[in-house]
Write an enzyme that holds these catalytic residues in place. Structure first.
Site, PDB file in Angstrom:
ATOM      1  N   HIS A  56      34.831  -9.222  28.774  1.00 57.75           N
ATOM      2  CA  HIS A  56      36.172  -8.792  29.205  1.00 57.75           C
ATOM      3  C   HIS A  56      36.806  -9.773  30.196  1.00 57.75           C
ATOM      4  O   HIS A  56      37.948  -9.594  30.609  1.00 57.75           O
ATOM      5  CB  HIS A  56      36.080  -7.426  29.869  1.00 57.75           C
ATOM      6  CG  HIS A  56      35.233  -7.441  31.087  1.00 57.75           C
ATOM      7  ND1 HIS A  56      33.866  -7.685  31.049  1.00 57.75           N
ATOM      8  CD2 HIS A  56      35.537  -7.333  32.392  1.00 57.75           C
ATOM      9  CE1 HIS A  56      33.391  -7.703  32.281  1.00 57.75           C
ATOM     10  NE2 HIS A  56      34.383  -7.496  33.120  1.00 57.75           N
ATOM     11  N   ASP A  57      36.065 -10.831  30.544  1.00 64.32           N
ATOM     12  CA  ASP A  57      36.569 -11.847  31.480  1.00 64.32           C
ATOM     13  C   ASP A  57      36.856 -13.179  30.811  1.00 64.32           C
ATOM     14  O   ASP A  57      37.313 -14.119  31.475  1.00 64.32           O
ATOM     15  CB  ASP A  57      35.530 -12.113  32.587  1.00 64.32           C
ATOM     16  CG  ASP A  57      35.376 -10.951  33.551  1.00 64.32           C
ATOM     17  OD1 ASP A  57      34.293 -10.832  34.162  1.00 64.32           O
ATOM     18  OD2 ASP A  57      36.326 -10.156  33.679  1.00 64.32           O
ATOM     19  N   ASP A  97      27.791  -0.093  34.224  1.00 64.18           N
ATOM     20  CA  ASP A  97      28.201  -1.227  35.053  1.00 64.18           C
ATOM     21  C   ASP A  97      27.997  -0.820  36.514  1.00 64.18           C
ATOM     22  O   ASP A  97      28.504   0.222  36.939  1.00 64.18           O
ATOM     23  CB  ASP A  97      29.679  -1.562  34.788  1.00 64.18           C
ATOM     24  CG  ASP A  97      29.954  -3.071  34.811  1.00 64.18           C
ATOM     25  OD1 ASP A  97      30.532  -3.588  33.836  1.00 64.18           O
ATOM     26  OD2 ASP A  97      29.552  -3.707  35.806  1.00 64.18           O
ATOM     27  N   GLU A 111      24.955 -10.149  36.559  1.00 60.71           N
ATOM     28  CA  GLU A 111      26.028 -11.130  36.341  1.00 60.71           C
ATOM     29  C   GLU A 111      25.999 -12.082  37.535  1.00 60.71           C
ATOM     30  O   GLU A 111      26.125 -11.632  38.679  1.00 60.71           O
ATOM     31  CB  GLU A 111      27.387 -10.479  36.224  1.00 60.71           C
ATOM     32  CG  GLU A 111      28.497 -11.478  35.922  1.00 60.71           C
ATOM     33  CD  GLU A 111      29.874 -11.048  36.391  1.00 60.71           C
ATOM     34  OE1 GLU A 111      30.868 -11.475  35.779  1.00 60.71           O
ATOM     35  OE2 GLU A 111      29.960 -10.257  37.367  1.00 60.71           O
ATOM     36  N   ASP A 156      27.344  -6.224  38.486  1.00 61.17           N
ATOM     37  CA  ASP A 156      28.521  -7.059  38.694  1.00 61.17           C
ATOM     38  C   ASP A 156      28.307  -8.019  39.857  1.00 61.17           C
ATOM     39  O   ASP A 156      27.867  -7.613  40.941  1.00 61.17           O
ATOM     40  CB  ASP A 156      29.713  -6.144  38.981  1.00 61.17           C
ATOM     41  CG  ASP A 156      31.032  -6.868  38.922  1.00 61.17           C
ATOM     42  OD1 ASP A 156      31.708  -6.957  39.970  1.00 61.17           O
ATOM     43  OD2 ASP A 156      31.379  -7.352  37.835  1.00 61.17           O
TER      44      ASP A 156
HETATM   45  O1  TEU Z   1      33.468 -10.913  37.233  1.00 58.98           O
HETATM   46  C1  TEU Z   1      33.061 -11.888  38.133  1.00 58.98           C
HETATM   47  C2  TEU Z   1      33.541 -13.176  37.728  1.00 58.98           C
HETATM   48  O2  TEU Z   1      32.884 -14.114  37.811  1.00 58.98           O
HETATM   49  C3  TEU Z   1      34.867 -13.229  37.169  1.00 58.98           C
HETATM   50  O3  TEU Z   1      35.745 -13.047  38.176  1.00 58.98           O
HETATM   51  C4  TEU Z   1      35.115 -14.519  36.504  1.00 58.98           C
HETATM   52  O4  TEU Z   1      34.783 -15.590  37.251  1.00 58.98           O
HETATM   53  C5  TEU Z   1      36.502 -14.670  36.203  1.00 58.98           C
HETATM   54  O5  TEU Z   1      37.001 -13.543  35.788  1.00 58.98           O
HETATM   55  C6  TEU Z   1      36.649 -15.693  35.135  1.00 58.98           C
HETATM   56  O6  TEU Z   1      37.979 -15.917  35.013  1.00 58.98           O
HETATM   57  C7  TEU Z   1      33.092  -9.599  37.546  1.00 58.98           C
HETATM   58  C8  TEU Z   1      33.673  -8.675  36.500  1.00 58.98           C
HETATM   59  O7  TEU Z   1      33.145  -9.004  35.257  1.00 58.98           O
HETATM   60  C9  TEU Z   1      35.175  -8.851  36.546  1.00 58.98           C
HETATM   61  O8  TEU Z   1      35.811  -8.143  35.529  1.00 58.98           O
HETATM   62  C10 TEU Z   1      35.663  -8.388  37.902  1.00 58.98           C
HETATM   63  O9  TEU Z   1      37.022  -8.651  37.988  1.00 58.98           O
HETATM   64  C11 TEU Z   1      34.926  -9.115  39.017  1.00 58.98           C
HETATM   65  O10 TEU Z   1      33.530  -9.204  38.823  1.00 58.98           O
HETATM   66  C12 TEU Z   1      35.080  -8.350  40.319  1.00 58.98           C
HETATM   67  O11 TEU Z   1      34.420  -7.121  40.215  1.00 58.98           O
END
Ligand code: TEU
Length: 569
Positions: free
Chosen positions: A343-344, A100, A271, A208
């Site tokens: 994970h989001d 990542d 992403e 990310d």
């Molecule tokens: O996620 C970016 C992102 O778009 C998320 O914040 C998403 O919109 C949100 O969680 C949905 O509810 C990335 C990573 O995957 C995330 O885990 C991090 O928290 C974020 O960036 C900041 O690094």
């Protein structure tokens, strides 16, 4: 598409969220030692790549997406030595490792930021976004922030540094200050770090929020306010930082500086919240040398309108229209990534399927079939392969996620009913995806001998990997078959996609065709049987390549049934 399609067109990626995968030292937090214990699970599943969420040193304000040292492993997760063991162990099983890359922001404890904050004259001041208060306003006064932007984790995107009276930008948490990619020193430092990980044997990067690194800054350095948002005293700044003016320039430079000339065993996935099909075609066009694929968010935004905290039912037509648009949009140029879970996101079987005892296994395997038979690279999130579901949260104390907890504070502060906020968090919180992986039926599901950092789902007694690895009808076994099919059948990897029945509200059907060979995929994403003979006569009598249920009446598609068929030519 170049002569030999890239290897990742036939690959399946497995995402490991280390905090919740497997603990090996009893501290209740997953680690590299734990992943090393579970390599055979990954090999047995048949995946080709592991995407490892961050294990770098971090104060863990956002579970590692706040990095204080890009060149090491957090002792919480293990050592660089164990990391090298992991690369060796995966490679020995024919599995690649993608790291990542979190470089839109660092931790506020990263030496770069500590130096930058030390003084307005610091040589690293311009490595981040520092701005004075809004003209005519005193530092710290309500609304004095340089722009009105709303953070993804609630509140303003600007944090005041009392020592200098200036604010720094953070699109996420205050402990995640944004790097200033306008500064070539920043870019070169990032590229050098990436090259060192590749030299160590890493096979690529998941990047990310990489489409946020270019901000729309005016020549005089000013940044623009965004349109006001309902219910909060902030505005939507996304027009100033999603796919900004220099994003393609930066990604092409990164490609030249880091990936060009390296063997094509690498994979890069960006992403990109808010990215459109048209933009993705530019980002993933191999001729442009940017990224191999992107994570787009359209389909995981179809069950809510302006805020994920106000979910509503998913409309099947919206899902078909979205997937259909992305399949068609990247058919000639570019490539799709395919995912339900990460994970989001809350668990798909609870969100888009039916996690009731009667339908959970069937809806989990139906959703998996639908996803894996699309054109693109599938991503399996840890636990998805055994049908893990959302957690039955009942109290605020059970949550850990900064996004969810900050939302609760802000929503209640702006008058929302705490019970309603909790109910929305129960459905949509990222913590639903972050409960420990359920390896067996023992007290902590075999995840740890200590106290897990977040509670194990009480349904693990029934829903766990040990029970499923021996069961040919399990969600695990069905994922193994889907992954094997992509490896064996070029139609699955490369076949053209055609959507069928676009208006039907339960049956999702499409074909994949390659050199005159066609697969017909039919999925019933509802709780009532469907007249397949009436809907798609060509499906009746077609050979069954793979189904998620024992064969029965070919003319009827049972609730949550999925079939991959090969109609007679
Ligand atoms: O996620 C970016 C992102 O778009 C998320 O914040 C998403 O919109 C949100 O969680 C949905 O509810 C990335 C990573 O995957 C995330 O885990 C991090 O928290 C974020 O960036 C900041 O690094």
């Amino acid at each position: 598409m170049p002569e030999q399609p890239p290897w990742w067109t036939r690959a399946v990626v497995y995402q490991v969220y280390p905090r919740s995968f497997q603990d090996s030292d009893g501290d209740g937090i997953g680690d590299l030692g734990g992943i090393l214990q579970r390599l055979d699970h990954l090999a047995d599943l048949g995946v080709d790549v592991v995407w490892l969420s961050p294990v770098y040193p971090s104060p863990q304000a956002d579970n590692g997406y706040d990095i204080s040292d890009y060149e090491d492993v957090d002792p919480l997760f293990g050592t660089l030595g164990q990391f090298d063991e992991l690369i060796a162990g995966l490679h020995a099983r024919g599995i690649r490792l993608v790291m990542d890359l979190v470089v839109n922001h660092t931790s506020d404890e990263h030496p770069w930021f500590v130096e930058s904050r030390s003084s307005p004259d610091s040589p690293k001041r311009d490595w981040y976004w520092w701005r004075p208060p809004r003209p005519g306003m005193a530092p710290g006064a309500p609304g004095a922030e340089p722009t009105n932007w709303h953070s993804f984790f609630s509140g303003p995107t600007w944090e005041l540094d009392p020592a200098s009276g200036e604010y720094y930008l953070h699109l996420f948490a205050a402990k995640q200050p944004d790097l200033n990619w306008e500064n070539p020193e920043v870019r070169q430092a990032v590229y050098a770090m990436m090259r060192r990980w590749l030299d160590r044997g890493v096979d690529g990067f998941r990047m990310d929020v990489i489409n946020m690194i270019s901000k729309d800054v005016a020549p005089d350095g000013s940044l623009h306010d965004g349109p006001p948002l309902p219910g909060v005293p902030y505005g939507d700044g996304s027009a100033s930082f999603l796919c900004g003016p220099r994003i393609h320039e930066f990604l092409q430079e990164m490609h030249r500086e880091v990936f060009a000339g390296r063997p094509d065993r690498l994979l890069t996935v960006g992403e990109m919240p808010g990215v459109t099909v048209e933009q993705a075609r530019l980002f993933t066009d191999p001729a442009r040398g940017e990224v191999d694929m992107v994570f787009q968010f359209e389909h995981v935004g179809l069950d809510f309108d302006e805020s994920k905290w106000r979910p509503r039912p998913l409309r099947m037509r919206d899902l078909k229209a979205s997937f259909g648009r992305w399949q068609a949009g990247l058919a000639e140029v570019g490539w799709n990534s395919l995912y339900w879970d990460n994970h989001d996101q809350p668990r798909a079987v609870s969100r888009f399927g039916d996690d009731s005892p009667r339908h959970r296994r069937d809806s989990a395997t139906c959703l998996a079939t639908l996803l894996h038979l699309h054109r693109g690279t599938p991503y399996v999130y840890q636990g998805e392969e055994i049908g893990m579901a959302n957690f039955p949260f009942t109290a605020l104390e059970q949550f850990r996620d900064v996004e969810s907890l900050n939302h609760h504070v802000q929503a209640v502060a702006h008058g929302a009913d705490a019970g309603e906020v909790l109910a929305a968090m129960r459905r949509m919180s990222r913590d639903n995806a972050r409960t420990p992986v359920q390896w067996d039926a023992s007290p902590n599901a075999g995840f740890t001998t200590g106290t897990p950092w977040i509670a194990v789902n009480p349904d693990h007694a029934e829903w766990n990997a040990q029970a499923q690895r021996a069961d040919p009808d399990s969600v695990f076994a069905h994922h193994r078959r889907l992954i094997a099919l992509r490896h064996e059948d070029p139609v699955v990897a490369l076949g053209d996609f055609t959507m069928l029945l676009p208006e039907h509200d339960e049956v999702y059907a499409f074909t994949r065709s390659l050199d005159g060979d066609t697969l017909l995929v039919v999925c019933n994403l509802g709780g009532s049987a469907q007249d397949l003979a009436g809907l798609l006569p060509e499906a009746v009598g077609a050979g069954v390549v793979l189904g998620n249920m024992p064969e029965d009446d070919p003319a009827v598609l049972r609730p949550w049934e999925a079939r991959v068929l090969r109609p007679a030519r």
